[in-house]
Design an enzyme around this catalytic site. Structure first.
Site, PDB file in Angstrom:
ATOM      1  N   PRO A   1      43.250  42.996  37.247  1.00 31.21           N
ATOM      2  CG  PRO A   1      44.137  40.886  37.778  1.00 31.21           C
ATOM      3  CD  PRO A   1      43.551  42.114  38.401  1.00 31.21           C
ATOM      4  CE  LYS A   2      37.444  44.232  37.620  1.00 26.17           C
ATOM      5  NZ  LYS A   2      36.190  44.936  37.892  1.00 26.17           N
ATOM      6  CE  LYS A   3      42.425  37.958  28.507  1.00 25.34           C
ATOM      7  NZ  LYS A   3      43.633  37.181  28.104  1.00 25.34           N
TER       8      LYS A   3
END
Length: 245
Positions: free
Chosen positions: A114-116
């Site tokens: 769940p990368k941002k």
């Protein structure tokens, strides 16, 4: 480009893929981990079934990755929640903030991380190991730990690094309805622990609507570790299909 060649593409753009089609190997991956007790009700609101929480423990991690196959040099920070699944212990990866576009793209597309975008940093300041996370121009986390006070047992450090990780993988249809919505699991393998230490630590989280780390408040710091490893990441495997319900 022939149709059969299009079907074999790993990712886009067609003439310059967003990330390398390779299995990623991490050399000298450096962790700052701070374990803390948080509000159990906050965890119940956010941890997805069929995962369950027993101990209200969160791990704030900051990872410095100076030498990664296909991705180069980058840094990540995030929160992982202690969970159980079918009687086994693991961690639910809630969010990761990353300073590398290829690492964000590959983590989201090829896997389920769940990368941002964010601006994490890990460095030594005098006698202190410091980890920070900025979102945009604002500070959202500051972690400090005494530098190399007490050696850790290497098997204990390996167990920390190798805990199974659960994530939610979502891919929408073009009309906005879900095409994929799964709980997946991955593991870290081929681990060599090069060094591991523990020391007193502190963690400050600051409220931010788009980087809501402080929604899991720090009630008590339980422990910390500073670990340097070489390792690989296993592909994810689905463990629950939310669309099949």
């Amino acid at each position: 480009m022939r149709k059969q060649d299009v079907a074999r593409l790993f990712t886009t753009p067609l003439d310059s893929p967003a990330y390398a089609p390779t299995r990623y190997r991490f050399d000298n991956r450096e962790y700052l981990n701070i374990y803390y007790r948080t509000d159990p009700e906050a965890l119940r609101r956010i941890v997805p079934e069929p995962l369950t929480t027993t101990d209200p423990v969160v791990r704030f991690e900051l990872m410095r990755m100076p030498d990664t196959t296909g991705l180069g040099d980058y840094t990540e920070a995030g929160q992982l929640i202690a969970v159980e699944h079918e009687g086994g212990k693991g961690e639910f990866n809630l969010a990761m903030y990353v300073d590398s576009v290829p690492a964000i793209s590959s983590g989201r597309e090829y896997s389920a991380y769940p990368k941002k975008a964010g601006s994490p940093a890990l460095y030594v300041d005098s006698d202190t190991l410091v980890g920070t996370l900025d979102y945009g121009t604002l500070r959202v986390a500051t972690a400090t730990m005494g530098y190399k006070h007490h050696p850790m047992d290497l098997d204990e450090a390996r167990a920390e690094v190798c805990s199974p990780t659960f994530m939610v993988k979502t891919v929408p249809n073009y009309d906005g309805t879900p095409r994929i919505c799964e709980l997946v699991r991955t593991r870290i393998t081929d681990v060599t622990v090069k060094s591991a230490y523990t020391a007193p630590a502190r963690l400050q989280l600051f409220a931010h609507v788009m980087a809501p780390l402080a929604d899991l408040p720090v009630l008590e710091v339980l422990g910390a570790s500073h670990i340097v490893t070489d390792l690989s990441l296993d592909p994810v495997e689905p463990v629950y299909d939310y669309l099949a319900v």
